[in-house]
Design a protein around this motif. Structure first.
Motif, PDB file in Angstrom:
ATOM      1  N   ARG A  61       0.723  -1.095   0.017  1.00 27.96           N
ATOM      2  CA  ARG A  61       0.023   0.008   0.175  1.00 27.96           C
ATOM      3  C   ARG A  61       0.894   1.220  -0.063  1.00 27.96           C
ATOM      4  O   ARG A  61       0.358   2.241  -0.286  1.00 27.96           O
ATOM      5  CB  ARG A  61      -0.957   0.106   1.085  1.00 27.96           C
ATOM      6  N   PHE A  62       1.994   1.267   0.328  1.00 30.96           N
ATOM      7  CA  PHE A  62       2.995   2.488   0.278  1.00 30.96           C
ATOM      8  C   PHE A  62       3.818   2.381  -0.947  1.00 30.96           C
ATOM      9  O   PHE A  62       4.814   3.191  -1.094  1.00 30.96           O
ATOM     10  CB  PHE A  62       3.689   2.305   1.741  1.00 30.96           C
ATOM     11  N   ARG A  63       3.673   1.512  -1.823  1.00 32.47           N
ATOM     12  CA  ARG A  63       4.514   1.744  -3.059  1.00 32.47           C
ATOM     13  C   ARG A  63       3.997   2.773  -3.893  1.00 32.47           C
ATOM     14  O   ARG A  63       2.717   2.967  -4.036  1.00 32.47           O
ATOM     15  CB  ARG A  63       4.256   0.392  -3.823  1.00 32.47           C
ATOM     16  N   PRO A  84      -0.927  -0.489  -4.831  1.00 35.47           N
ATOM     17  CA  PRO A  84      -1.015   0.093  -3.539  1.00 35.47           C
ATOM     18  C   PRO A  84      -2.644  -0.297  -3.423  1.00 35.47           C
ATOM     19  O   PRO A  84      -3.026  -0.323  -1.977  1.00 35.47           O
ATOM     20  CB  PRO A  84      -0.680   1.629  -3.684  1.00 35.47           C
ATOM     21  N   GLU A  85      -3.227  -0.109  -4.469  1.00 40.07           N
ATOM     22  CA  GLU A  85      -4.950  -0.439  -3.910  1.00 40.07           C
ATOM     23  C   GLU A  85      -5.068  -1.697  -3.466  1.00 40.07           C
ATOM     24  O   GLU A  85      -6.003  -1.886  -2.507  1.00 40.07           O
ATOM     25  CB  GLU A  85      -5.631  -0.390  -5.412  1.00 40.07           C
ATOM     26  N   PHE A  86      -4.237  -2.707  -4.156  1.00 40.28           N
ATOM     27  CA  PHE A  86      -4.210  -4.144  -3.422  1.00 40.28           C
ATOM     28  C   PHE A  86      -3.802  -4.044  -1.968  1.00 40.28           C
ATOM     29  O   PHE A  86      -4.608  -4.836  -1.165  1.00 40.28           O
ATOM     30  CB  PHE A  86      -3.354  -4.807  -4.414  1.00 40.28           C
ATOM     31  N   GLY A  87      -2.788  -3.485  -1.640  1.00 40.90           N
ATOM     32  CA  GLY A  87      -2.135  -3.214  -0.369  1.00 40.90           C
ATOM     33  C   GLY A  87      -3.343  -2.710   0.705  1.00 40.90           C
ATOM     34  O   GLY A  87      -3.387  -3.197   1.855  1.00 40.90           O
ATOM     35  N   MET A  88      -3.938  -1.625  -0.045  1.00 46.80           N
ATOM     36  CA  MET A  88      -4.940  -0.909   1.078  1.00 46.80           C
ATOM     37  C   MET A  88      -6.190  -2.117   1.207  1.00 46.80           C
ATOM     38  O   MET A  88      -6.593  -2.185   2.416  1.00 46.80           O
ATOM     39  CB  MET A  88      -5.497   0.349   0.379  1.00 46.80           C
ATOM     40  N   TRP A  89      -6.554  -2.690   0.350  1.00 48.24           N
ATOM     41  CA  TRP A  89      -7.819  -3.667   0.600  1.00 48.24           C
ATOM     42  C   TRP A  89      -7.322  -4.819   1.381  1.00 48.24           C
ATOM     43  O   TRP A  89      -8.022  -5.182   2.171  1.00 48.24           O
ATOM     44  CB  TRP A  89      -8.093  -4.325  -0.721  1.00 48.24           C
ATOM     45  N   ASP A 139     -16.560   2.840  -0.366  1.00 46.95           N
ATOM     46  CA  ASP A 139     -16.681   4.407  -0.331  1.00 46.95           C
ATOM     47  C   ASP A 139     -15.565   5.197  -0.083  1.00 46.95           C
ATOM     48  O   ASP A 139     -15.343   6.284  -0.688  1.00 46.95           O
ATOM     49  CB  ASP A 139     -18.093   4.797   0.295  1.00 46.95           C
ATOM     50  N   TYR A 140     -14.832   4.905   1.089  1.00 46.49           N
ATOM     51  CA  TYR A 140     -13.822   5.510   1.478  1.00 46.49           C
ATOM     52  C   TYR A 140     -12.658   5.578   0.545  1.00 46.49           C
ATOM     53  O   TYR A 140     -12.043   6.725   0.099  1.00 46.49           O
ATOM     54  CB  TYR A 140     -13.371   4.945   2.820  1.00 46.49           C
ATOM     55  N   ALA A 168      -9.159   8.098  -0.788  1.00 48.24           N
ATOM     56  CA  ALA A 168      -8.606   8.035   0.611  1.00 48.24           C
ATOM     57  C   ALA A 168      -6.908   7.821   0.579  1.00 48.24           C
ATOM     58  O   ALA A 168      -6.273   7.218  -0.658  1.00 48.24           O
ATOM     59  CB  ALA A 168      -9.283   6.761   1.245  1.00 48.24           C
ATOM     60  N   LEU A 169      -6.480   8.135   1.536  1.00 44.28           N
ATOM     61  CA  LEU A 169      -4.963   7.885   1.635  1.00 44.28           C
ATOM     62  C   LEU A 169      -4.760   6.446   2.395  1.00 44.28           C
ATOM     63  O   LEU A 169      -5.787   5.853   3.032  1.00 44.28           O
ATOM     64  CB  LEU A 169      -4.426   8.883   3.039  1.00 44.28           C
ATOM     65  N   PRO A 170      -3.593   5.677   1.988  1.00 38.25           N
ATOM     66  CA  PRO A 170      -3.261   4.577   2.822  1.00 38.25           C
ATOM     67  C   PRO A 170      -3.364   4.557   4.209  1.00 38.25           C
ATOM     68  O   PRO A 170      -3.351   5.662   4.819  1.00 38.25           O
ATOM     69  CB  PRO A 170      -2.321   4.262   2.243  1.00 38.25           C
ATOM     70  N   GLN A 171      -3.742   3.332   4.940  1.00 33.16           N
ATOM     71  CA  GLN A 171      -3.777   3.391   6.338  1.00 33.16           C
ATOM     72  C   GLN A 171      -2.365   3.435   6.788  1.00 33.16           C
ATOM     73  O   GLN A 171      -1.473   3.368   6.181  1.00 33.16           O
ATOM     74  CB  GLN A 171      -4.158   1.836   6.554  1.00 33.16           C
ATOM     75  N   ARG A 172      -2.620   4.001   7.934  1.00 31.61           N
ATOM     76  CA  ARG A 172      -1.170   4.301   8.715  1.00 31.61           C
ATOM     77  C   ARG A 172      -0.419   3.167   9.054  1.00 31.61           C
ATOM     78  O   ARG A 172      -0.977   2.210   9.256  1.00 31.61           O
ATOM     79  CB  ARG A 172      -1.636   5.184  10.090  1.00 31.61           C
TER      80      ARG A 172
END
Length: 282
Positions: free
Chosen positions: A11-13, A26-31, A187-188, A193-197
């Motif tokens: 998600r931080f790539r 990064p979308e895959f990492g966020m999910w 929806d977020y 939205a930004l990646p999770q912390r």
């Protein structure tokens, strides 16, 4: 590497610059991070280990740690036709018969089969021999498939067993909660939205802990409603009891130290049974 670590790495790539990756990474990492976070909530149906589900519905002669081995757990619950539980357990402990379930293969397989196959592939690639390269690639695929296939088959056998278990009355409500969390996060993401912390803030950690505690309390309560044996255990420790409220003050209103309304235990919204054990038929 755990799914949590993989989600954090992806998600931080960055999608620009010298080490750019496709937007989907990064979308895959966020999910993936969302799914692993959701999996920590009690009662969720997200990323459930099949061994944990089996241990909830079947008893074995193993320890909790040993129940995490799918092959040995299935040997206790549903040994292959023609084999006793003892013989099935012996096969489960043989890496040649039941390869380890996970990303790490057994050292014996690595030394005898995988290392020579990788060496053949490297030599064929260095020589540029397309026929030898294709043969080496085919050999690698067959070797890896042979390690994965037994676990794959056991997983689906376990799922078949679990599908024979009657669904708990409150399972649908918990599934709705997962669906709502999924929709809210979708929806977020759609809102940019930004990646999770990497790490929660103090406030975020407190909110997350509170959410996990509420989920655990709700799940334990639902288990008691669904299973009379769990309810009996709760009653034996006086954590669950039944009673009828004989007097109430519906209009009473109190305030907290922060001058906020506190309806208290006499609010009209409180059910007319103490703690709801059992619920009063409507």
């Amino acid at each position: 590497m755990s799914l949590t670590d993989l989600g954090r790495m992806c998600r931080f790539r960055t999608t620009t610059g010298p080490y750019a990756v496709p937007d989907v990474v990064p979308e895959f990492g966020m999910w993936l991070t969302f799914l692993t976070d959701r999996a920590e909530h009690s009662g969720t149906c997200v990323l459930l280990p099949v061994t944990t589900l089996l241990a909830e519905h079947w008893a074995t002669g193993q320890s909790t740690l040993e129940n995490q081995n799918l092959a040995s757990t299935m040997a206790w619950i549903a040994p292959p036709a023609g084999l006793s539980t003892e013989q099935a357990m012996a096969d489960a402990e043989d890496p040649d018969v039941c390869p380890p379930a996970g990303p790490s293969t057994s050292p014996g397989f690595d030394n005898r089969h995988l290392a020579p196959a990788i060496r053949n592939f490297g030599e064929a690639s260095a020589l540029g021999d397309l026929n030898a390269l294709a043969a080496a690639e085919s050999e690698l695929r067959e070797l890896i498939a042979g390690q994965i296939q037994p676990t794959w088959s056991m997983v689906w056998q376990a799922i078949s067993l679990l599908r024979s278990v009657p669904e708990a009355p409150r399972a649908a409500k918990r599934f709705e909660s997962d669906c709502k969390a999924f929709t809210d996060y979708s929806d977020y993401q759609d809102s940019g939205a930004l990646p999770q912390r990497k790490r929660d803030t103090a406030t975020g950690a407190a909110r997350r802990l509170s959410s996990l505690e509420r989920a655990l309390a709700g799940f334990q309560s639902a288990m008691a409603f669904n299973d009379r044996f769990v309810l009996a255990d709760q009653r034996s420790t006086s954590e669950a009891f039944a009673g009828t409220i004989v007097e109430a003050e519906p209009g009473r209103m109190s305030t907290t130290d922060k001058n906020q309304r506190d309806h208290g235990p006499t609010s009209p919204s409180v059910p007319r049974t103490l703690c709801g054990w059992p619920p009063t038929p409507s």
